[in-house]
Scaffold this active site. Structure first.
Site, short mmCIF file in Angstrom:
data_model
loop_
_atom_site.label_atom_id
_atom_site.label_comp_id
_atom_site.label_asym_id
_atom_site.label_seq_id
_atom_site.Cartn_x
_atom_site.Cartn_y
_atom_site.Cartn_z
N ARG A 1 1.15 9.83 -7.07
CA ARG A 1 1.65 9.28 -5.81
C ARG A 1 1.53 10.25 -4.63
O ARG A 1 1.38 9.84 -3.48
CB ARG A 1 3.12 8.87 -5.99
CG ARG A 1 3.69 8.07 -4.80
CD ARG A 1 5.03 7.45 -5.16
NE ARG A 1 5.53 6.58 -4.12
CZ ARG A 1 6.59 6.85 -3.37
NH1 ARG A 1 7.27 7.96 -3.56
NH2 ARG A 1 7.00 6.00 -2.45
N ILE B 1 5.29 3.86 3.01
CA ILE B 1 4.88 3.60 1.63
C ILE B 1 6.15 3.19 0.90
O ILE B 1 7.18 3.88 0.98
CB ILE B 1 4.22 4.84 0.98
CG1 ILE B 1 3.86 4.57 -0.49
CG2 ILE B 1 5.08 6.09 1.10
CD1 ILE B 1 3.07 5.70 -1.16
N SER B 2 6.13 2.04 0.26
CA SER B 2 7.34 1.53 -0.39
C SER B 2 7.78 2.44 -1.52
O SER B 2 6.97 3.16 -2.11
CB SER B 2 7.08 0.13 -0.96
OG SER B 2 6.88 -0.80 0.06
N GLN B 3 9.08 2.39 -1.83
CA GLN B 3 9.56 3.18 -2.96
C GLN B 3 8.94 2.63 -4.24
O GLN B 3 8.64 1.43 -4.34
CB GLN B 3 11.08 3.17 -3.02
CG GLN B 3 11.70 1.84 -3.36
CD GLN B 3 13.21 1.89 -3.26
OE1 GLN B 3 13.78 1.56 -2.23
NE2 GLN B 3 13.87 2.30 -4.33
#
Length: 203
Positions: free
Chosen positions: A24, A50-52
């Site tokens: 990530r 950026i989404s969790q």
């Protein structure tokens, strides 16, 4: 990180394996390297995030991805969600409305690995009629309503996973397209996303 996702209720082993396989920190500014694997969202520029990982895993699990599924993604962002789908064997068609993010993603670090991701600059509410129909549709921003054009572009029996804006939060919905062109609706947990906006930005 995968252990934490399991604790939070993610049970699809294919989703967990895909997330485990994707580093990530490559999707974030190097300033976030040390905390890239925390279960939280991060800014990526142009007022986007950026989404969790939990949100990415949650939406992906609802999609029930199968190899070679043709998936339309609305909101490319950092390409993290698209990469998870591609890692699972989906053919991903992803639209970004922010010109700067779209241009930045031309140099996407895993472009040679994930040749099954196709990038488009455009209005997510319009979708990609030329490439329709899609097996699955995923919206990674808070939609003010269910976009009818996207329902049109979904195969009968296909799923759309979409967070619909109910004010202070969004409720995750999974819509299944019916033979008459309408859809049935399942409601899930509440989340917080950046808004889904119409048109393109930065022409």
């Amino acid at each position: 990180m995968v252990a934490l996702l399991r604790e939070k209720g993610i049970t699809d082993e294919n989703v967990l394996t895909a997330i485990n396989n994707i580093p990530r920190h490559f999707f974030l500014d190097s300033a976030f390297d040390k905390i890239a694997y925390e279960d939280r969202a991060f800014p990526i520029g142009e007022d986007q995030t950026i989404s969790q990982p939990y949100t990415v895993a949650y939406q992906t699990q609802l999609l029930e991805i199968k190899p070679n599924d043709k998936v339309l993604e609305i909101g490319t962002g950092s390409v993290y969600q698209a990469s998870v789908l591609a890692e699972m064997g989906a053919k991903v068609f992803t639209i970004e409305r922010q010109k700067k993010l779209y241009e930045k993603n031309k140099n996407f670090i895993f472009k040679s690995k994930y040749r099954n991701i196709k990038f488009f600059y455009g209005d997510g509410f319009m979708g990609l009629p030329t490439y329709a129909p899609f097996d699955k549709v995923i919206i990674t921003a808070a939609a003010p309503y269910v976009p009818p054009r996207l329902i049109e572009q979904l195969k009968v029996g296909g799923y759309m996973v979409i967070p619909v804006d109910l004010g202070p939060f969004q409720q995750m919905l999974r819509l299944t397209k019916l033979a008459d062109g309408s859809y049935s609706e399942e409601r899930f947990d509440n989340f917080s996303f950046v808004p889904m906006l119409e048109g393109r930005s930065g022409n």
